[in-house]
Write a protein that holds these residues in place. Structure first.
Motif, PDB file in Angstrom:
ATOM      1  N   UNK A  14     -25.313 -51.366  31.997  1.00  0.00           N
ATOM      2  CA  UNK A  14     -24.507 -50.525  32.894  1.00  0.00           C
ATOM      3  C   UNK A  14     -23.915 -49.344  32.137  1.00  0.00           C
ATOM      4  N   UNK A  15     -23.317 -49.613  30.991  1.00  0.00           N
ATOM      5  CA  UNK A  15     -22.736 -48.544  30.189  1.00  0.00           C
ATOM      6  C   UNK A  15     -23.810 -47.531  29.780  1.00  0.00           C
ATOM      7  N   UNK A  16     -24.947 -48.020  29.318  1.00  0.00           N
ATOM      8  CA  UNK A  16     -26.022 -47.129  28.892  1.00  0.00           C
ATOM      9  C   UNK A  16     -26.559 -46.269  30.018  1.00  0.00           C
ATOM     10  N   UNK A  17     -26.745 -46.864  31.179  1.00  0.00           N
ATOM     11  CA  UNK A  17     -27.263 -46.104  32.323  1.00  0.00           C
ATOM     12  C   UNK A  17     -26.273 -45.025  32.739  1.00  0.00           C
ATOM     13  N   UNK A  18     -24.993 -45.358  32.797  1.00  0.00           N
ATOM     14  CA  UNK A  18     -23.987 -44.351  33.167  1.00  0.00           C
ATOM     15  C   UNK A  18     -23.937 -43.242  32.120  1.00  0.00           C
ATOM     16  N   UNK A  19     -24.019 -43.612  30.844  1.00  0.00           N
ATOM     17  CA  UNK A  19     -24.015 -42.604  29.784  1.00  0.00           C
ATOM     18  C   UNK A  19     -25.208 -41.658  29.927  1.00  0.00           C
ATOM     19  N   UNK A  20     -26.354 -42.194  30.289  1.00  0.00           N
ATOM     20  CA  UNK A  20     -27.549 -41.356  30.411  1.00  0.00           C
ATOM     21  C   UNK A  20     -27.547 -40.507  31.679  1.00  0.00           C
ATOM     22  N   UNK A  21     -27.096 -41.082  32.788  1.00  0.00           N
ATOM     23  CA  UNK A  21     -27.172 -40.375  34.064  1.00  0.00           C
ATOM     24  C   UNK A  21     -25.958 -39.499  34.362  1.00  0.00           C
ATOM     25  N   UNK A  22     -24.804 -39.852  33.823  1.00  0.00           N
ATOM     26  CA  UNK A  22     -23.575 -39.117  34.148  1.00  0.00           C
ATOM     27  C   UNK A  22     -22.681 -38.964  32.921  1.00  0.00           C
ATOM     28  N   UNK A  23     -23.162 -38.314  31.862  1.00  0.00           N
ATOM     29  CA  UNK A  23     -22.364 -38.221  30.639  1.00  0.00           C
ATOM     30  C   UNK A  23     -21.051 -37.468  30.824  1.00  0.00           C
ATOM     31  N   UNK A  24     -21.042 -36.448  31.689  1.00  0.00           N
ATOM     32  CA  UNK A  24     -19.794 -35.702  31.894  1.00  0.00           C
ATOM     33  C   UNK A  24     -18.775 -36.517  32.687  1.00  0.00           C
ATOM     34  N   UNK A  25     -19.239 -37.434  33.510  1.00  0.00           N
ATOM     35  CA  UNK A  25     -18.329 -38.336  34.222  1.00  0.00           C
ATOM     36  C   UNK A  25     -17.842 -39.421  33.274  1.00  0.00           C
ATOM     37  N   UNK A  26     -18.741 -39.979  32.459  1.00  0.00           N
ATOM     38  CA  UNK A  26     -18.430 -41.087  31.548  1.00  0.00           C
ATOM     39  C   UNK A  26     -17.434 -40.674  30.467  1.00  0.00           C
ATOM     40  N   UNK A  27     -17.650 -39.499  29.888  1.00  0.00           N
ATOM     41  CA  UNK A  27     -16.924 -39.061  28.697  1.00  0.00           C
ATOM     42  C   UNK A  27     -15.393 -39.154  28.806  1.00  0.00           C
ATOM     43  N   UNK A  28     -14.753 -38.577  29.808  1.00  0.00           N
ATOM     44  CA  UNK A  28     -13.283 -38.632  29.841  1.00  0.00           C
ATOM     45  C   UNK A  28     -12.714 -39.958  30.349  1.00  0.00           C
ATOM     46  N   UNK A  29     -13.566 -40.839  30.843  1.00  0.00           N
ATOM     47  CA  UNK A  29     -13.078 -42.084  31.430  1.00  0.00           C
ATOM     48  C   UNK A  29     -13.009 -43.256  30.449  1.00  0.00           C
ATOM     49  N   UNK A  30     -13.637 -43.124  29.311  1.00  0.00           N
ATOM     50  CA  UNK A  30     -13.606 -44.207  28.326  1.00  0.00           C
ATOM     51  C   UNK A  30     -12.460 -43.925  27.353  1.00  0.00           C
ATOM     52  N   UNK A  31     -11.507 -44.838  27.260  1.00  0.00           N
ATOM     53  CA  UNK A  31     -10.340 -44.594  26.406  1.00  0.00           C
ATOM     54  C   UNK A  31     -10.730 -44.260  24.965  1.00  0.00           C
ATOM     55  N   UNK A  32     -10.169 -43.160  24.481  1.00  0.00           N
ATOM     56  CA  UNK A  32     -10.357 -42.760  23.094  1.00  0.00           C
ATOM     57  C   UNK A  32     -11.532 -41.835  22.841  1.00  0.00           C
ATOM     58  N   UNK A  41     -23.424 -33.700  25.716  1.00  0.00           N
ATOM     59  CA  UNK A  41     -24.142 -34.554  26.665  1.00  0.00           C
ATOM     60  C   UNK A  41     -25.413 -35.143  26.057  1.00  0.00           C
ATOM     61  N   UNK A  42     -26.089 -34.384  25.214  1.00  0.00           N
ATOM     62  CA  UNK A  42     -27.296 -34.911  24.575  1.00  0.00           C
ATOM     63  C   UNK A  42     -26.947 -36.123  23.706  1.00  0.00           C
ATOM     64  N   UNK A  43     -25.876 -36.019  22.943  1.00  0.00           N
ATOM     65  CA  UNK A  43     -25.455 -37.112  22.067  1.00  0.00           C
ATOM     66  C   UNK A  43     -25.023 -38.332  22.876  1.00  0.00           C
ATOM     67  N   UNK A  44     -24.287 -38.116  23.958  1.00  0.00           N
ATOM     68  CA  UNK A  44     -23.865 -39.224  24.818  1.00  0.00           C
ATOM     69  C   UNK A  44     -25.097 -39.924  25.386  1.00  0.00           C
ATOM     70  N   UNK A  45     -26.094 -39.149  25.814  1.00  0.00           N
ATOM     71  CA  UNK A  45     -27.327 -39.754  26.341  1.00  0.00           C
ATOM     72  C   UNK A  45     -28.083 -40.517  25.252  1.00  0.00           C
ATOM     73  N   UNK A  46     -28.116 -39.972  24.037  1.00  0.00           N
ATOM     74  CA  UNK A  46     -28.764 -40.689  22.932  1.00  0.00           C
ATOM     75  C   UNK A  46     -28.125 -42.056  22.725  1.00  0.00           C
TER      76      UNK A  46
END
Length: 129
Positions: A14-32, A41-46
């Motif tokens: 789940x985490x990996x799929x969200x990171x790949x499909x919605x990195x801009x949504x994922x990024x500010x929502x994970x604490x820290x 976004x490329x790095x988050x998808x990697x």
């Protein structure tokens, strides 16, 4: 309780799929995460791809512990190295304990569980021999 062994692979996927499909949504929502620097976004998808690979490896190990051992070791290596970075980095600042507590559920716990999966696979190998 047989379903419980699938929690780690499911959460990693789940985490990996969200990171790949919605990195801009994922990024500010994970604490820290936003404290680590600007969004790439490329790095988050990697990294999301690495989490999906870990999910597949852990799923294989859960389904077939004997044949999935090598995959489990590779996934546990990534998750443990990732946790090690999160273990070392907080001690470079003035207040490490809140950061370690923040990272425990999403970083340290998956690494610990992955090592337990590897241990379980190794035990199965010994039983089969």
């Amino acid at each position: 309780m047989r379903w419980a062994k699938w929690i780690l692979p499911a959460l990693l996927a789940l985490n990996g799929v969200v990171m790949m499909l919605a990195p801009t949504w994922w990024y500010p929502r994970v604490p820290g995460v936003i404290e680590t620097g600007a969004l790439n976004t490329h790095f988050v998808r990697d990294i999301g791809a690495a989490f999906i690979a870990c999910a597949l490896a852990m799923g294989w190990a859960v389904r077939d512990p004997v044949r999935g051992l090598g995959a489990a070791v590779a996934a546990a290596a990534f998750l443990t190295l990732h946790a090690t970075i999160h273990l070392i980095t907080p001690f470079c600042g003035p207040k490490p304990w809140p950061l370690l507590a923040r990272d425990f559920p999403a970083v340290f716990l998956p690494a610990i569980i992955s090592l337990l999966v590897v241990w379980s696979c190794v035990r199965r190998q010994k039983v089969k021999a």
